[in-house]
Design a protein around this motif. Sequence first.
Motif, PDB file in Angstrom:
ATOM      1  N   THR A   3       0.852  -1.177   0.000  1.00 56.85           N
ATOM      2  CA  THR A   3       0.000   0.000   0.000  1.00 56.85           C
ATOM      3  C   THR A   3       0.890   1.229   0.000  1.00 56.85           C
ATOM      4  O   THR A   3       1.692   1.427   0.917  1.00 56.85           O
ATOM      5  N   PHE A   4       0.755   2.070  -1.020  1.00 59.31           N
ATOM      6  CA  PHE A   4       1.575   3.270  -1.150  1.00 59.31           C
ATOM      7  C   PHE A   4       0.786   4.493  -0.697  1.00 59.31           C
ATOM      8  O   PHE A   4      -0.426   4.572  -0.918  1.00 59.31           O
ATOM      9  N   SER A   5       1.490   5.423  -0.079  1.00 51.63           N
ATOM     10  CA  SER A   5       0.845   6.668   0.320  1.00 51.63           C
ATOM     11  C   SER A   5       1.816   7.825   0.123  1.00 51.63           C
ATOM     12  O   SER A   5       3.038   7.643   0.078  1.00 51.63           O
ATOM     13  N   SER A   6       1.264   9.032   0.005  1.00 51.44           N
ATOM     14  CA  SER A   6       2.084  10.228  -0.159  1.00 51.44           C
ATOM     15  C   SER A   6       2.812  10.517   1.149  1.00 51.44           C
ATOM     16  O   SER A   6       2.259  10.338   2.235  1.00 51.44           O
ATOM     17  N   PRO A 108       4.188  36.673  -5.897  1.00 53.74           N
ATOM     18  CA  PRO A 108       4.071  35.225  -5.675  1.00 53.74           C
ATOM     19  C   PRO A 108       5.165  34.450  -6.412  1.00 53.74           C
ATOM     20  O   PRO A 108       5.576  34.818  -7.514  1.00 53.74           O
ATOM     21  N   VAL A 109       5.619  33.380  -5.781  1.00 51.03           N
ATOM     22  CA  VAL A 109       6.589  32.469  -6.384  1.00 51.03           C
ATOM     23  C   VAL A 109       6.047  31.052  -6.250  1.00 51.03           C
ATOM     24  O   VAL A 109       5.659  30.628  -5.158  1.00 51.03           O
ATOM     25  N   HIS A 110       6.001  30.332  -7.372  1.00 51.81           N
ATOM     26  CA  HIS A 110       5.613  28.928  -7.354  1.00 51.81           C
ATOM     27  C   HIS A 110       6.777  28.079  -7.838  1.00 51.81           C
ATOM     28  O   HIS A 110       7.465  28.450  -8.802  1.00 51.81           O
ATOM     29  N   VAL A 111       6.991  26.949  -7.191  1.00 55.03           N
ATOM     30  CA  VAL A 111       7.922  25.951  -7.714  1.00 55.03           C
ATOM     31  C   VAL A 111       7.128  25.035  -8.637  1.00 55.03           C
ATOM     32  O   VAL A 111       6.152  24.413  -8.211  1.00 55.03           O
ATOM     33  N   VAL A 112       7.545  24.974  -9.898  1.00 52.63           N
ATOM     34  CA  VAL A 112       6.852  24.159 -10.902  1.00 52.63           C
ATOM     35  C   VAL A 112       7.882  23.186 -11.461  1.00 52.63           C
ATOM     36  O   VAL A 112       8.744  23.558 -12.249  1.00 52.63           O
ATOM     37  N   SER A 113       7.793  21.935 -11.043  1.00 48.56           N
ATOM     38  CA  SER A 113       8.876  20.985 -11.304  1.00 48.56           C
ATOM     39  C   SER A 113       8.348  19.665 -11.857  1.00 48.56           C
ATOM     40  O   SER A 113       7.266  19.209 -11.462  1.00 48.56           O
ATOM     41  N   ASP A 114       9.143  19.044 -12.716  1.00 47.77           N
ATOM     42  CA  ASP A 114       8.853  17.683 -13.158  1.00 47.77           C
ATOM     43  C   ASP A 114       9.587  16.690 -12.270  1.00 47.77           C
ATOM     44  O   ASP A 114       9.852  15.561 -12.668  1.00 47.77           O
ATOM     45  N   GLY A 115       9.926  17.151 -11.055  1.00 45.78           N
ATOM     46  CA  GLY A 115      10.612  16.311 -10.086  1.00 45.78           C
ATOM     47  C   GLY A 115       9.662  15.771  -9.030  1.00 45.78           C
ATOM     48  O   GLY A 115       8.482  15.532  -9.285  1.00 45.78           O
ATOM     49  N   LEU A 116      10.161  15.617  -7.802  1.00 44.60           N
ATOM     50  CA  LEU A 116       9.470  14.889  -6.743  1.00 44.60           C
ATOM     51  C   LEU A 116       9.024  15.834  -5.630  1.00 44.60           C
ATOM     52  O   LEU A 116       9.851  16.520  -5.027  1.00 44.60           O
ATOM     53  N   ASP A 117       7.723  15.863  -5.357  1.00 46.99           N
ATOM     54  CA  ASP A 117       7.193  16.835  -4.394  1.00 46.99           C
ATOM     55  C   ASP A 117       7.835  16.708  -3.012  1.00 46.99           C
ATOM     56  O   ASP A 117       8.259  17.704  -2.414  1.00 46.99           O
ATOM     57  N   TYR A 118       7.938  15.493  -2.494  1.00 43.64           N
ATOM     58  CA  TYR A 118       8.500  15.307  -1.156  1.00 43.64           C
ATOM     59  C   TYR A 118       9.949  15.763  -1.086  1.00 43.64           C
ATOM     60  O   TYR A 118      10.358  16.420  -0.118  1.00 43.64           O
ATOM     61  N   MET A 140       5.329   8.516  -3.780  1.00 43.37           N
ATOM     62  CA  MET A 140       4.575   7.613  -2.924  1.00 43.37           C
ATOM     63  C   MET A 140       5.507   6.551  -2.341  1.00 43.37           C
ATOM     64  O   MET A 140       6.433   6.076  -3.017  1.00 43.37           O
ATOM     65  N   HIS A 141       5.237   6.159  -1.083  1.00 47.99           N
ATOM     66  CA  HIS A 141       6.093   5.196  -0.381  1.00 47.99           C
ATOM     67  C   HIS A 141       5.222   4.127   0.270  1.00 47.99           C
ATOM     68  O   HIS A 141       4.105   4.414   0.696  1.00 47.99           O
ATOM     69  N   ASN A 142       5.747   2.915   0.370  1.00 50.63           N
ATOM     70  CA  ASN A 142       4.970   1.828   0.967  1.00 50.63           C
ATOM     71  C   ASN A 142       5.390   1.529   2.406  1.00 50.63           C
ATOM     72  O   ASN A 142       5.089   0.460   2.948  1.00 50.63           O
ATOM     73  N   SER A 146       9.943   0.390  -1.104  1.00 49.06           N
ATOM     74  CA  SER A 146       9.442   0.545  -2.465  1.00 49.06           C
ATOM     75  C   SER A 146       8.808   1.914  -2.666  1.00 49.06           C
ATOM     76  O   SER A 146       8.239   2.497  -1.738  1.00 49.06           O
ATOM     77  N   TRP A 147       8.885   2.397  -3.923  1.00 48.16           N
ATOM     78  CA  TRP A 147       8.458   3.743  -4.267  1.00 48.16           C
ATOM     79  C   TRP A 147       7.696   3.743  -5.579  1.00 48.16           C
ATOM     80  O   TRP A 147       7.895   2.870  -6.422  1.00 48.16           O
TER      81      TRP A 147
END
Length: 242
Positions: A3-6, A108-118, A140-142, A146-147
């Motif tokens: 089971t994976f969760s954010s 305002p400043v936003h981070v807009v990334s094709d990377g990993l939120d965490y 997501m992590h279990n 695992s990711w």
Amino acid sequence: MNTFSSIANHLFHPSYPQNHTPIVLCDFDGTISVKDVTDTLLSHFGQNGCDELEELWVNGKIGSQECMSKQIALMDASLDELNQVLSQIEIDMDFKAFIHYTEQNNIPVHVVSDGLDYAIEFILKRHGIEHLPIFANKLMHNNARSWRLEFPYANKDCIKQSGNCKCNHVKKQQHFSQILYVGDGTSDYCVSHNVDFVFAKDKLVNYCEKNKIEHCKITSFADVTSALKRAQHAVIPVMMVK
């Protein structure tokens, strides 16, 4: 069954009324961070197959969404091990002063990334930067080793087949007087055509020159802060200040 969760905290995504200030959208990997975070994690924890996926992406045979999804699924690491590596990643030494300036001037400043939120949230928090809106792929992590990734900002019509369609994010910011973008590489090419002005590093400089995109070459966020200050004092559009 796993089971994976954010594992990211609730990410602050504000909305704005009609606004007479610019908004600054920033890439993260190689722009705010000194190193590419995903590449760093894969070099430590990626199993067999990651390099082959990277080659397929570089050669244009798969999009970044498919590439990253499969690569992250090949990572073998505990959360503590992941955090230890993230703790070693530095950011642009002038980024914190840039954020202070924009907050003082209601930009305002936003981070807009094709990377990993965490990963982005963790690194920024370690450097004393919290509550910055982050739009990125959801890691997501279990709760074991695992990711996987989810893509809340994907767009099926995205030309680059990215996990996070940055152009789609730009479309949602049209109520600002100007949309400014700070980036450095391949994931920033497409979006650079759809903003008012680009602050460019590394490969993005050559791309903007080749495609005649209005831009300013920068080496750090100190250059972006200086441009914003000059524009504010001159009362002229930021995109005219080079």
